[in-house]
Every structure is written in C-alpha cells, then in structure tokens.
Write a protein that holds these residues in place. Structure first.
Motif, PDB file in Angstrom:
ATOM      1  N   LEU A  49       0.817  -1.204   0.000  1.00 43.99           N
ATOM      2  CA  LEU A  49       0.000   0.000   0.000  1.00 43.99           C
ATOM      3  C   LEU A  49       0.846   1.247   0.000  1.00 43.99           C
ATOM      4  N   ARG A  50       0.352   2.240  -0.687  1.00 43.34           N
ATOM      5  CA  ARG A  50       0.992   3.527  -0.669  1.00 43.34           C
ATOM      6  C   ARG A  50       0.371   4.413   0.387  1.00 43.34           C
ATOM      7  N   CYS A  51      -0.867   4.167   0.718  1.00 47.67           N
ATOM      8  CA  CYS A  51      -1.547   5.035   1.646  1.00 47.67           C
ATOM      9  C   CYS A  51      -2.732   4.320   2.269  1.00 47.67           C
ATOM     10  N   LEU A  52      -3.319   4.933   3.290  1.00 49.11           N
ATOM     11  CA  LEU A  52      -4.506   4.397   3.948  1.00 49.11           C
ATOM     12  C   LEU A  52      -5.694   5.240   3.539  1.00 49.11           C
ATOM     13  N   THR A  53      -6.777   4.601   3.128  1.00 52.12           N
ATOM     14  CA  THR A  53      -7.963   5.331   2.743  1.00 52.12           C
ATOM     15  C   THR A  53      -9.048   5.127   3.787  1.00 52.12           C
ATOM     16  N   VAL A  54      -9.693   6.211   4.188  1.00 57.37           N
ATOM     17  CA  VAL A  54     -10.620   6.148   5.310  1.00 57.37           C
ATOM     18  C   VAL A  54     -11.953   6.772   4.962  1.00 57.37           C
ATOM     19  N   ARG A  55     -12.997   6.105   5.367  1.00 58.99           N
ATOM     20  CA  ARG A  55     -14.346   6.639   5.239  1.00 58.99           C
ATOM     21  C   ARG A  55     -14.577   7.553   6.428  1.00 58.99           C
ATOM     22  N   GLY A  56     -14.753   8.834   6.162  1.00 61.35           N
ATOM     23  CA  GLY A  56     -14.853   9.814   7.230  1.00 61.35           C
ATOM     24  C   GLY A  56     -16.197   9.814   7.941  1.00 61.35           C
ATOM     25  N   ALA A 225      -1.170  23.275   3.820  1.00 67.08           N
ATOM     26  CA  ALA A 225      -1.212  23.298   5.283  1.00 67.08           C
ATOM     27  C   ALA A 225      -1.050  21.888   5.843  1.00 67.08           C
ATOM     28  N   ILE A 226      -1.636  20.909   5.181  1.00 68.53           N
ATOM     29  CA  ILE A 226      -1.486  19.526   5.642  1.00 68.53           C
ATOM     30  C   ILE A 226      -0.032  19.093   5.538  1.00 68.53           C
ATOM     31  N   ARG A 227       0.626  19.450   4.435  1.00 65.87           N
ATOM     32  CA  ARG A 227       2.042  19.109   4.294  1.00 65.87           C
ATOM     33  C   ARG A 227       2.871  19.722   5.425  1.00 65.87           C
ATOM     34  N   ALA A 228       2.570  20.973   5.768  1.00 64.38           N
ATOM     35  CA  ALA A 228       3.317  21.634   6.834  1.00 64.38           C
ATOM     36  C   ALA A 228       3.105  20.926   8.168  1.00 64.38           C
ATOM     37  N   VAL A 229       1.869  20.515   8.439  1.00 64.79           N
ATOM     38  CA  VAL A 229       1.583  19.784   9.675  1.00 64.79           C
ATOM     39  C   VAL A 229       2.285  18.441   9.669  1.00 64.79           C
ATOM     40  N   LYS A 230       2.195  17.737   8.558  1.00 65.20           N
ATOM     41  CA  LYS A 230       2.833  16.420   8.458  1.00 65.20           C
ATOM     42  C   LYS A 230       4.333  16.539   8.714  1.00 65.20           C
ATOM     43  N   VAL A 249      -7.104  11.438  -4.768  1.00 62.95           N
ATOM     44  CA  VAL A 249      -6.327  10.700  -3.765  1.00 62.95           C
ATOM     45  C   VAL A 249      -4.845  10.787  -4.094  1.00 62.95           C
ATOM     46  N   CYS A 250      -4.509  10.490  -5.349  1.00 61.44           N
ATOM     47  CA  CYS A 250      -3.101  10.521  -5.756  1.00 61.44           C
ATOM     48  C   CYS A 250      -2.534  11.932  -5.661  1.00 61.44           C
ATOM     49  N   GLY A 251      -3.321  12.916  -6.107  1.00 57.03           N
ATOM     50  CA  GLY A 251      -2.853  14.294  -6.049  1.00 57.03           C
ATOM     51  C   GLY A 251      -2.641  14.776  -4.637  1.00 57.03           C
ATOM     52  N   CYS A 252      -3.539  14.383  -3.738  1.00 58.65           N
ATOM     53  CA  CYS A 252      -3.431  14.801  -2.338  1.00 58.65           C
ATOM     54  C   CYS A 252      -2.203  14.180  -1.683  1.00 58.65           C
ATOM     55  N   LEU A 253      -1.977  12.905  -1.927  1.00 61.95           N
ATOM     56  CA  LEU A 253      -0.814  12.241  -1.334  1.00 61.95           C
ATOM     57  C   LEU A 253       0.486  12.875  -1.807  1.00 61.95           C
ATOM     58  N   GLU A 254       0.529  13.201  -3.083  1.00 60.55           N
ATOM     59  CA  GLU A 254       1.732  13.824  -3.626  1.00 60.55           C
ATOM     60  C   GLU A 254       1.934  15.219  -3.057  1.00 60.55           C
ATOM     61  N   ALA A 255       0.832  15.970  -2.910  1.00 57.39           N
ATOM     62  CA  ALA A 255       0.936  17.352  -2.440  1.00 57.39           C
ATOM     63  C   ALA A 255       1.213  17.449  -0.950  1.00 57.39           C
ATOM     64  N   VAL A 261      -5.663   9.304   3.287  1.00 57.09           N
ATOM     65  CA  VAL A 261      -6.687  10.305   3.001  1.00 57.09           C
ATOM     66  C   VAL A 261      -8.032   9.859   3.536  1.00 57.09           C
ATOM     67  N   LEU A 262      -8.861  10.833   3.874  1.00 58.85           N
ATOM     68  CA  LEU A 262     -10.241  10.605   4.272  1.00 58.85           C
ATOM     69  C   LEU A 262     -11.161  11.210   3.226  1.00 58.85           C
ATOM     70  N   SER A 263     -12.280  10.561   3.012  1.00 58.76           N
ATOM     71  CA  SER A 263     -13.344  11.141   2.210  1.00 58.76           C
ATOM     72  C   SER A 263     -14.658  10.855   2.902  1.00 58.76           C
ATOM     73  N   ALA A 264     -15.558  11.814   2.866  1.00 60.10           N
ATOM     74  CA  ALA A 264     -16.844  11.633   3.536  1.00 60.10           C
ATOM     75  C   ALA A 264     -17.990  11.887   2.564  1.00 60.10           C
TER      76      ALA A 264
END
Length: 384
Positions: A49-56, A225-230, A249-255, A261-264
C-alpha cells in the motif's frame, strides 16, 4: 450498556497511507493490548500500500451497512457517525441504534463530540473493546456544534482540548485519534497539532479548511497546510478535503506527503470511489476512460439495501442514502423523487420498486473506471 455487537461490529472511513506512517499506524492497530482485550482478527497490511484510505465520519450517514459497503469497495478503515458523548453515556437506546459493529469492517474509528472530560472518558470506555481508535471531533463547523460548544468551536479553548485528549490517552486501552480543522494562521495550526501530539494523540486527521470555510464546493482545501503539519509531526497524519475520486487521492498524497486520506461526502454519492469508480461529472471530456456498465449507483444502493435487511438501521438513514446515491437519477425523473418524499413509512419493497422504475425509464448513468485506476486498485487494497 447493552452489547453493541448485537448487529455486528463496524468500521470507519479511512483510505490511503504512505509507507513510513503506514508502519506506525499498523503497529498501533495491531498492538498487544488490542489482542489481550478481545479475540479479534489481526488487521495487517500485506499488500504494498501507498496510503490508507478512510471513510470519514458523517452524522446519520456512517452506519454499519454503509461502512460495510464502502469496505467492500476498498475502503481501508472507517469512522462511525459522530456520536454525542453525553447522550451515548445516558441512553441505552441511542447506543444500540447508533453504534453497531462487525469484525469484517475493521479498523474502526469511533468518533465522539464532547466538552466534558469525564463524560468523554465514560463514552470511550464503553467502546474501547470494540474499536481500534477513539476519536475526538474537533472539526465540526456547524451551528449545532457552536450551540453545544464542541467540534471546531473548542479551538477557542485549547487548554480544554489538551485536557480532553490527555485524559483519554491516560485512561483508555486504545489509541486516541483527533480530527481537526486548520487555523487561518499556519503557525497556529502547527502549534495546535504539536500540542495534540505532545499529549498523546496517536493519529491526526486534518481537514484543511478553517472553521469558517463550511462550503466545500466554494472553498478549496489547503493541502499545503497539511504538508506543513505532516512535516512538523512524528505521528501519522491523514489528509481530508477535496477527495472526490482516485485522481484526487493521488494528487493529495503527492501534495501533502500524508500517510492517508479521508473522504466523507463524496462517498455518500459514490461508495465505490476508492475502488477507482467515478461519477460522470468527474470524467474529463478529453480524458480516455471507459464506461463500466456493470456498476452504477443503483447497483450500489441494492447492495446497501440487502445489508440493511441483515443489519437494520433507522429508516431516516436509508432515506438519506437513497437521495445521495440517486440524486442525478431523480433530477432526470423528479416525479419518482416526489413519490419517495411522499412516503411517510418506507418498505424495502417500495425502495426496490423505485429502482426498477428508474431502470425502466432509462435514467441510469454508469460509473466510470479508468484503465490506469483499475490497475492501481487491483494491486493495492484501499480502506474507507
């Protein structure tokens, strides 16, 4: 309280993880104290896996059957609906109706809104043996949260937030997760995130809009802002905001460099989002994609109905999912939506008939699946 396992244990909405935080999260989810508390299947990430996907979390929209549906379509984890800690501790009926789980959809994040240390701890104690994380809602921006003094409005009282998190961390046997919004000032956001980490928060979900930016259709999420927090933290960070399909999803992970990522709201319309399926409005006109005629939102809704028949939930939740998944179809044939709205008492027979009527009228629009997404998704198991 009556056992919440009567319907089966459920899961929450978590989707995509990066490699480094993935190991940290995996360690937390599979820690020894989980195995000592209850006999449960071990959750492990065996695929690359490259990332964890979550149902918000969504109020009245994250019930067990819907979480199970999202899990089938590659959501890695899921939140419960936001639970009101005070009502949860006092009302057995509320607990039985709002909190049901099953082992097939783990990891599960149970989210509470709260502003009282002891009430929140009591609520957390009641669910800790049935979940993988207890989450404090620190991000709800709605007026009801302002009136109740919870969610994002606790950002005005950081000492209280610190105490709420610290009290849970010191007294629960499961990790504590916080879901937050950002401050207008990035430095304030980073200080806030570091405070949560310092008092023991194990996983931070960041919705990258401010408390005043309620309309996600008008306000772009601030992934920077998420990148700065991370980059400022040692614990895993999950990104939330502008996740409408797998390209996002891919764009967010890269950025952001986030662990997941979460999606609701997007999942309400398309529970197969994390499996690579897109609704027609997100398919670019110049993009080569193929129509996947074997799946549409009505198919997903039928699967959801069958899960609801097995694990009953309040009809208001079912009604909401019908409107969310068939919204585009109802715009083509509004008289069928009017028939639905006119029903004070619903039955599954009536709901199946609505789908049959729409199909006979040719209202359906197939979901789309890009060939590139199909390859990626088949190789990597994702989570809601």
């Amino acid at each position: 309280m009556a056992s919440p396992l009567t319907a089966k244990e459920s899961q929450s909405q978590t989707r995509t993880l990066h490699l480094d935080p993935l190991q940290d999260l995996n360690d937390a989810l599979c820690s020894d104290h989980h195995q000592q508390q209850q006999e449960q299947q071990t959750f492990s990430y065996k695929s690359p896996l490259r990332c964890l996907t979550v149902r918000g979390p969504m109020v009245d929209n994250s019930e067990l059957p819907f979480r199970m549906l999202c899990h089938k379509y590659r959501a890695d984890a899921a939140y419960t609906s936001m639970l009101h800690s005070h009502i949860f501790t006092e009302s057995e009926k509320y607990r039985e109706q709002e909190f049901t789980t099953c082992m097939e959809v783990r990891p599960l994040f149970v989210q509470f809104c709260a502003n009282d240390l002891e009430v929140l701890l009591d609520a957390g104690k009641r669910v800790e043996t049935h979940c993988d994380y207890v989450d404090i809602n620190l991000g709800c921006p709605q007026r009801i949260a302002r009136r109740g003094n919870y969610g994002a409005f606790l950002m005005d009282n950081l000492p209280l937030i610190k105490s709420l998190v610290e009290n849970l961390v010191q007294n629960l046997n499961v990790p504590v997760l916080c879901k937050v919004r950002i401050f207008p000032n990035l430095e304030d956001t980073i200080k806030y995130a570091r405070m949560l980490e310092d008092v023991g928060c194990s996983l931070l979900a960041v919705h990258s809009r401010t408390r005043d930016e309620k309309d996600q259709k008008k306000v772009q999420a601030n992934w920077e802002a998420i990148r700065a927090v991370k980059n400022a933290l040692r614990i895993p960070v999950l990104a939330n905001g502008n996740i409408r399909h797998m390209d996002d999803v891919c764009g967010c992970l890269e950025a952001t460099g986030a662990g997941g990522v979460l999606s609701a709201e997007s999942l309400l319309e398309n529970p197969a989002l994390f499996a690579g399926f897109q609704t027609a409005k997100w398919v670019a006109k110049n993009e080569e994609s193929r129509k996947y005629g074997k799946l549409d939102q009505a198919d997903l809704l039928v699967e959801y109905f069958k899960l609801c028949e097995q694990y009953p939930v309040p009809w208001r939740m079912i009604r909401a999912h019908v409107h969310n998944m068939l919204g585009d179809w109802f715009r083509i044939h509004p008289h069928i939506r009017e028939d639905l709205n006119a029903q004070n008492i619903l039955t599954f027979g009536f709901l199946y008939d609505i789908i049959d009527r729409l199909r006979e009228l040719g209202a359906g629009v197939p979901l789309h699946l890009k060939d590139t997404n199909a390859e990626t998704v088949s190789a990597n198991r994702l989570f809601v």
